[in-house]
Design a protein around this motif. Structure first.
Motif, PDB file in Angstrom:
ATOM      1  N   ARG A  97       0.791  -1.315  -0.129  1.00 44.68           N
ATOM      2  CA  ARG A  97      -0.091  -0.003  -0.098  1.00 44.68           C
ATOM      3  C   ARG A  97       0.880   1.034   0.171  1.00 44.68           C
ATOM      4  O   ARG A  97       1.815   1.254   0.635  1.00 44.68           O
ATOM      5  N   PRO A  98       0.147   2.344  -0.650  1.00 44.71           N
ATOM      6  CA  PRO A  98       1.087   3.501  -0.627  1.00 44.71           C
ATOM      7  C   PRO A  98       1.102   4.292   0.736  1.00 44.71           C
ATOM      8  O   PRO A  98       0.147   4.012   1.392  1.00 44.71           O
ATOM      9  N   THR A  99       2.206   4.976   1.340  1.00 40.97           N
ATOM     10  CA  THR A  99       2.083   5.741   2.397  1.00 40.97           C
ATOM     11  C   THR A  99       1.253   7.077   2.068  1.00 40.97           C
ATOM     12  O   THR A  99       1.217   7.260   0.990  1.00 40.97           O
ATOM     13  N   PRO A 100       0.760   7.503   3.158  1.00 40.96           N
ATOM     14  CA  PRO A 100       0.939   7.519   4.593  1.00 40.96           C
ATOM     15  C   PRO A 100       0.380   6.111   5.122  1.00 40.96           C
ATOM     16  O   PRO A 100      -0.662   5.511   4.587  1.00 40.96           O
ATOM     17  N   VAL A 101       0.979   5.624   6.054  1.00 43.07           N
ATOM     18  CA  VAL A 101       0.733   4.289   6.776  1.00 43.07           C
ATOM     19  C   VAL A 101      -0.753   4.606   7.392  1.00 43.07           C
ATOM     20  O   VAL A 101      -1.055   5.493   8.206  1.00 43.07           O
ATOM     21  N   ALA A 102      -1.655   3.684   7.256  1.00 42.86           N
ATOM     22  CA  ALA A 102      -2.982   3.798   7.663  1.00 42.86           C
ATOM     23  C   ALA A 102      -3.105   3.812   9.056  1.00 42.86           C
ATOM     24  O   ALA A 102      -2.054   3.471  10.083  1.00 42.86           O
ATOM     25  N   SER A 103      -3.847   4.688   9.915  1.00 36.58           N
ATOM     26  CA  SER A 103      -4.002   5.022  11.385  1.00 36.58           C
ATOM     27  C   SER A 103      -3.997   3.890  12.193  1.00 36.58           C
ATOM     28  O   SER A 103      -3.272   3.860  13.270  1.00 36.58           O
ATOM     29  N   VAL A 104      -4.529   2.693  11.796  1.00 39.00           N
ATOM     30  CA  VAL A 104      -4.643   1.512  12.688  1.00 39.00           C
ATOM     31  C   VAL A 104      -3.370   0.949  12.734  1.00 39.00           C
ATOM     32  O   VAL A 104      -3.007   0.480  13.725  1.00 39.00           O
ATOM     33  N   PHE A 105      -2.487   0.828  11.858  1.00 44.71           N
ATOM     34  CA  PHE A 105      -1.299   0.389  11.725  1.00 44.71           C
ATOM     35  C   PHE A 105      -0.175   1.441  12.388  1.00 44.71           C
ATOM     36  O   PHE A 105       0.699   0.680  13.135  1.00 44.71           O
ATOM     37  N   PHE A 106      -0.443   2.658  11.948  1.00 40.93           N
ATOM     38  CA  PHE A 106       0.560   3.572  12.731  1.00 40.93           C
ATOM     39  C   PHE A 106       0.370   3.486  14.305  1.00 40.93           C
ATOM     40  O   PHE A 106       1.478   3.418  14.825  1.00 40.93           O
TER      41      PHE A 106
END
Length: 165
Positions: A97-106
């Protein structure tokens, strides 16, 4: 008897010194798919308890890998890439997936104000802010499995592996 004990103790000390100064020898590289080319390990840290652990490794992408990612983006990376040192299919990475990293993974792997993340337990000595910044901006790609996140940032020539167990 004393000589044998002395020799064994000396070998243990040499082994500890070697493992301290050579962390990138195959142990940490085994978490990367073979298709991800790196030049060296820039930082690493981990914390292990009885049945669990967490940590992070920051790699320098090889110049050729960074160029491929800049030129082709995530399209050059396959879904289901297997870490080079782990044959168990349960550890295959998912879609890129392209960044930014999804908030759940962040919040799970990088920064959570209420929890303890792999980035926090790694204690990477100043790399934390850089990792937070590349995870929060566009330009990179990431993938994950049940226990880890792998982030590639070609402009900075960085690969970041974060894990929990």
């Amino acid at each position: 008897m004393f000589k044998i004990a002395f020799v064994l103790f000396g070998l243990m000390v040499l082994g500890c010194v070697y493992s301290y100064y050579h962390p990138q020898d195959p142990y940490y590289n085994r978490y990367l798919p073979a298709e991800i080319e790196v030049s060296q390990i820039l930082a690493y840290g981990s914390e292990f308890r009885l049945l669990e652990g967490c940590g992070a490794v920051i790699y320098e992408l090889s110049p050729a890998m960074a160029k491929k990612l800049n030129d082709k983006g995530a399209s050059m990376l396959k879904t289901g890439m297997q870490p080079r040192g782990i044959s168990d299919f349960r550890f295959a990475y998912g879609d890129w997936r392209p960044t930014p990293v999804a908030s759940v993974f962040f919040s799970r792997f990088i920064q959570d104000d209420e929890g303890y993340t792999p980035m926090m337990c790694a204690d990477l000595g100043g790399w934390e802010e850089k990792v937070r910044n590349i995870a929060a901006k566009a330009g990179g790609v990431y993938t994950f499995d049940d226990h880890s996140l792998l982030l590639l940032e070609p402009e900075e020539k960085l690969a970041v592996f974060l894990y929990e167990k």
